[in-house]
Design an enzyme around this catalytic site. Structure first.
Site, PDB file in Angstrom:
ATOM      1  N   ASP A  70      42.216  37.174  35.866  1.00 31.08           N
ATOM      2  CA  ASP A  70      43.655  37.057  35.814  1.00 31.08           C
ATOM      3  C   ASP A  70      44.296  38.379  35.427  1.00 31.08           C
ATOM      4  O   ASP A  70      45.496  38.500  35.348  1.00 31.08           O
ATOM      5  CB  ASP A  70      44.082  35.980  34.807  1.00 31.08           C
ATOM      6  CG  ASP A  70      43.859  34.588  35.354  1.00 31.08           C
ATOM      7  OD1 ASP A  70      43.921  33.666  34.569  1.00 31.08           O
ATOM      8  OD2 ASP A  70      43.631  34.446  36.561  1.00 31.08           O
ATOM      9  N   ASN A  98      49.510  35.977  39.447  1.00 31.15           N
ATOM     10  CA  ASN A  98      48.252  36.686  39.692  1.00 31.15           C
ATOM     11  C   ASN A  98      47.616  36.458  41.058  1.00 31.15           C
ATOM     12  O   ASN A  98      46.845  37.299  41.511  1.00 31.15           O
ATOM     13  CB  ASN A  98      47.232  36.293  38.620  1.00 31.15           C
ATOM     14  CG  ASN A  98      47.624  36.774  37.240  1.00 31.15           C
ATOM     15  OD1 ASN A  98      47.682  37.965  36.982  1.00 31.15           O
ATOM     16  ND2 ASN A  98      47.912  35.850  36.353  1.00 31.15           N
ATOM     17  N   TYR A  99      47.890  35.343  41.712  1.00 33.83           N
ATOM     18  CA  TYR A  99      47.130  35.005  42.918  1.00 33.83           C
ATOM     19  C   TYR A  99      47.979  34.826  44.179  1.00 33.83           C
ATOM     20  O   TYR A  99      47.469  34.984  45.277  1.00 33.83           O
ATOM     21  CB  TYR A  99      46.327  33.721  42.677  1.00 33.83           C
ATOM     22  CG  TYR A  99      45.238  33.916  41.658  1.00 33.83           C
ATOM     23  CD1 TYR A  99      44.089  34.632  41.970  1.00 33.83           C
ATOM     24  CD2 TYR A  99      45.354  33.409  40.369  1.00 33.83           C
ATOM     25  CE1 TYR A  99      43.089  34.836  41.042  1.00 33.83           C
ATOM     26  CE2 TYR A  99      44.361  33.607  39.425  1.00 33.83           C
ATOM     27  CZ  TYR A  99      43.231  34.321  39.765  1.00 33.83           C
ATOM     28  OH  TYR A  99      42.245  34.541  38.838  1.00 33.83           O
ATOM     29  N   ILE A 100      49.243  34.484  44.048  1.00 35.30           N
ATOM     30  CA  ILE A 100      50.092  34.283  45.230  1.00 35.30           C
ATOM     31  C   ILE A 100      50.856  35.565  45.519  1.00 35.30           C
ATOM     32  O   ILE A 100      51.550  36.093  44.646  1.00 35.30           O
ATOM     33  CB  ILE A 100      51.083  33.124  45.008  1.00 35.30           C
ATOM     34  CG1 ILE A 100      50.322  31.807  44.832  1.00 35.30           C
ATOM     35  CG2 ILE A 100      52.053  33.018  46.167  1.00 35.30           C
ATOM     36  CD1 ILE A 100      51.206  30.641  44.439  1.00 35.30           C
TER      37      ILE A 100
END
Length: 848
Positions: A55, A806-808
């Site tokens: 993360d 963090n991911y999209i």
């Protein structure tokens, strides 16, 4: 997951014949032993593995140059049947036609054993992977191939947000480059129509701030050294917490007050401040705290000697701390203003630095104060004393010509370095886990922005490669080498289930695992091809899912669990995280387990947004669709949270808010009928009762309304007297207050009368047209509040922030906001808009 249904029958037969050439019992296990698989000795478990902390903004890849017999090229050993093609040789016909769809977006289907691609008795020629990778649509789901759209991998300079559009004459939009700040001011801005005066001010303020920011994402630095992060770095060091000031409150031991030295009192206060919390009631926390507390009490010769935790009573100190908190809450405006000014002065001095001449914000410049370590999840060191960090432990990083900040009086810095390949400003080690801490630039800085941009661009680049990579590991699932089989199976789980890879950890860390560290007991099998996974992931969050997988994956895991394997043994006993990362890097530059996670999260999010967003929906309905798409990603990545203790109370408040709006509707309908009694026949809906609006509740609601009115009246009277006192005017009397309150009493009687008669005259200037307009507004407010309530209930156990940050890919959200006319501030806070400033520069047709 099997995609055999999308394959020609002849091709399925061919693959079945090739697969039949060897069985699981033929697996070459010589990389470890000549002993047959069923009788081999499993290696002892030396270290456990923990999942990687993915993360964070950056993920280091541990690549080792170890070689093993298990990695012998296939070309150098014979195999019955067809030769296994390399990664570069796979064609679109192999395995999956919807190969880039994450498992969360589609259900796995049972594998059909009949595969083949022979046509008229002749094998179909396979184009090389290189030939098809650039233009092939193998990574696009089959249902979308006919309408697939070519996606540009570079960000577009043309910009448009919900509040402003940015146009530029620059044709290069690469992420890197230390562009001059003049470029930002040269951009021409075209404003959209804002919704209100408040939003106009907000837009203008943010545009003024934007002009001070270097628009690095609009520049190209293809010729610059990527390892060099800066040429000039000037800052003022870090801020140390003030020394402890003794309060002199005594703790009780065996019921008697004892005098503590300042150092011992400080540690006792750490624990006292946490009394009646989950931490202080945790046995591990108590044990670790008391161990350190005893040691420091002994060192300072506390009398009597503290030897039994149960005899300690920290309540007096706890009560003192609570009094201090209450005192701080009730501070005067002048005192609060002084504290605010002190904080602003620290922010101005320590909170900024100059990077290549540009003023940039620093992240958390404060050295962590001493305290009791909490840890995440079930950490074995929770409660351990975190010692005060001294300047001698801190190393600063700045340019050679920069002035060295002064260390606190009587101290010196641990070191001064000039490493322009690093982005940290200061570093030190904390004593609990011996981990290294850093001070970085703020999230909205250019260096952080470039790091984020590269991360998402790498995940976006995976979209072109993922088809070939998946076909490769699907074939490797049947490889004769046990190491290759385990690696392929791990890649399948990382890709399809968004698992973290896992990093090595010590015995004194929480027993959390990633994919490579899964143990025998973490995976349970159920025929025909169902896996039950149950383990503690990052931050000790439980990962518990039941998934349907490809038949060969199921078969492999059953093989890995074969005797003599037992509980405590690693599921992937031949595979190490370093070896997996090395293989991933060989497939694509920069490829890691986190890249798979980021790719699948962004792909799933964009797909769900297109599916769930209503074309002509209200703003509340669009936001609900957005959060539902975000929740799908959070579930995929296992971002969970505990239901808050106040959730039920909050839901009750929302329900009461909806009822209050319905009450207003009821009153407006009665006003319309009072103004125009003839409308009873023409508009019978005006006579229909509002749902969930009982007479008893309305009586209670009106009583509450009147009480609030009285409180407002008293507050208004007090405020007026305060104003008169400042202006040295005569204060209002209690009699005048009573006269003001009489108006409220009169209104209360009117409400009671309205309840009996059903006639609601309304205020001055009331008309049917005005009431109808207000009814429409109330309907919109009720719909919006209902959507918010549904959203809150659905997300009570899901943490949406982690995946969004963090991911999209934030460009998906920015493009969606423009396309559906949703204000950006509804999706991103000001902090996140600053962090992802580079992502706000895309058009509404941008695609991941």
């Amino acid at each position: 997951m099997s995609d055999s249904e999308d394959m020609p029958l002849a091709r399925r037969r061919e693959l079945k014949e090739a697969a039949a050439a060897f069985s699981d019992d033929d697996i070459d296990d010589s990389g470890d032993s000549d002993t047959p698989l069923g009788k081999r000795k499993r290696p002892p478990v030396k270290k456990r593995i923990i999942e990687d902390d993915d993360d964070d903004d950056d993920e280091s890849v541990n690549v080792k140059s170890e070689s093993s017999d298990s990695e012998v090229p296939l070309s150098k050993r014979s195999r019955p049947g067809a030769k296994r093609p390399t990664y570069k040789e796979y064609s679109d016909d192999d395995h999956s036609s919807d190969s880039d769809t994450p498992l969360a977006a589609k259900k796995a289907v049972k594998t059909n054993g009949n595969r083949g691609s022979k046509t008229n008795g002749r094998s179909k020629a396979r184009p090389s992977y290189k030939e098809e990778s650039s233009e092939s649509d193998s990574d696009v789901p089959l249902a979308k191939k006919s309408s697939s759209k070519k996606v540009d991998t570079k960000p577009k300079a043309k910009t448009s947000t919900a509040s402003a559009k940015v146009k530029t004459e620059s044709s290069k939009t690469s992420s890197r480059g230390k562009a001059d700040s003049k470029t930002a001011t040269a951009r021409k801005r075209v404003k959209d129509e804002p919704d209100s005066k408040a939003s106009i001010k907000k837009v203008k303020k943010e545009e003024e701030e934007d002009d001070e920011v270097d628009a690095w994402w609009l520049k190209s630095n293809e010729n610059e050294d990527d390892s060099v992060k800066w040429t000039s770095l000037v800052h003022n060091g870090v801020y140390f917490p003030p020394d402890y000031t003794s309060h002199g409150v005594k703790m009780l031991y065996e019921g008697k007050p004892i005098t503590l030295s300042s150092d011992v009192e400080e540690v006792a206060s750490f624990f006292a401040s946490l009394l009646y919390t989950e931490h202080a009631e945790n046995p591990t926390f108590q044990k670790n705290f008391f161990s350190d507390f005893k040691a420091i009490a002994k060192k300072h010769k506390t009398v009597p000697s503290i030897t039994d935790f149960k005899k300690c009573d920290f309540t007096p100190i706890y009560e003192h701390i609570q009094r201090q908190k209450d005192k701080k809450k009730n501070m005067s405006k002048e005192d609060k203003l002084k504290l605010k000014e002190q904080k602003a002065a620290l922010d101005e001095f320590y909170g900024v630095c100059y990077l290549d001449g540009r003023k940039e914000k620093v992240g958390n410049y404060r050295i962590e104060p001493p305290d009791l370590f909490r840890g995440r999840g079930q950490h074995p060191k929770t409660g351990t004393l975190k010692l005060r960090v001294q300047p001698e432990q801190v190393t600063l990083n700045l340019s050679k010509d920069a002035p060295v900040p002064k260390a606190p009086l009587g101290h010196s810095w641990g070191g001064i370095v000039h490493d322009n390949t690093k982005t940290w400003l200061a570093t030190w080690k904390e004593n609990v886990n011996d981990s290294t801490k850093y001070v970085f630039l703020a999230a909205g800085s250019s260096l952080k922005g470039q790091s984020d941009f590269k991360k998402f661009e790498t995940a976006r680049a995976l979209k072109k490669e993922v088809g070939g990579i998946r076909r490769a590991y699907m074939t490797d699932l049947k490889d004769k080498k046990m190491f290759i089989r385990q690696r392929a199976t791990a890649m399948y789980l990382i890709d399809r289930l968004a698992l973290r890879a896992g990093n090595e950890k010590g015995e004194d860390e929480a027993d959390t695992v990633g994919c490579c560290s899964l143990r025998f007991e973490h995976v349970t099998l159920e025929k025909p091809n169902i896996l039950h996974l149950d383990f503690l992931g990052k931050d000790s969050i439980r990962f518990q899912k039941t998934v349907e997988v490809d038949e060969q994956v199921f078969k492999n895991i059953r093989l890995f669990k074969r005797e003599p394997a037992q509980e405590g043994d690693d599921l992937f006993d031949r595979l190490k995280t370093a070896e997996l990362n090395k293989h991933l890097q060989s497939l694509m530059k920069g490829l890691t387990a986190k890249v798979f996670r980021t790719y699948n999260a962004s792909f799933t999010f964009q797909e769900q947004l297109e599916k769930l967003t209503p074309t002509e929906g209200t703003l509340a309905e669009k936001l609900l669709a957005y959060n539902r798409a975000n929740r799908d990603v959070a579930i995929l990545c296992n971002h969970q949270r505990a239901v808050s203790k106040g959730h039920a109370v909050q839901m009750d408040k929302i329900i009461d808010k909806i009822r209050a709006l319905k009450y207003q509707k009821y009153k407006l309908k009665r006003t319309i009928l009072t103004l125009e009694p003839k409308l009873k026949k023409k508009r019978p809906e005006l006579l229909e009762p509002e749902s969930d609006l009982e007479d008893e509740w309305m009586v209670e609601h009106e009583v509450t309304l009147m009480e609030k009115e009285r409180e407002k009246t008293r507050a208004k009277w007090e405020k007026e007297n305060l104003r008169r006192k400042e202006n040295k005017e005569k204060a209002m009397t209690e009699k005048e207050l009573k006269e003001m309150l009489k108006e409220v009493d009169l209104r209360e009687k009117e409400l009671a009368k309205e309840r009996k008669t059903g006639n609601v005259p309304g205020g001055k200037g009331a008309s049917v047209e005005k009431c109808d307009a207000q009814l429409l507004k109330l309907d919109d407010r009720i719909a919006a509040t209902r959507a918010a309530m549904v959203d809150k209930e659905e997300n009570k156990q899901t943490a949406l922030g982690t995946s969004k940050i963090n991911y999209i890919d934030p460009r998906i959200s920015a493009a969606w906001c423009q396309k559906h006319k949703v204000p950006l501030e509804k999706i991103f806070t000001k902090t996140l808009r600053d962090k992802f400033k580079w992502a706000m520069t895309v058009d509404d047709d941008w695609e991941f």
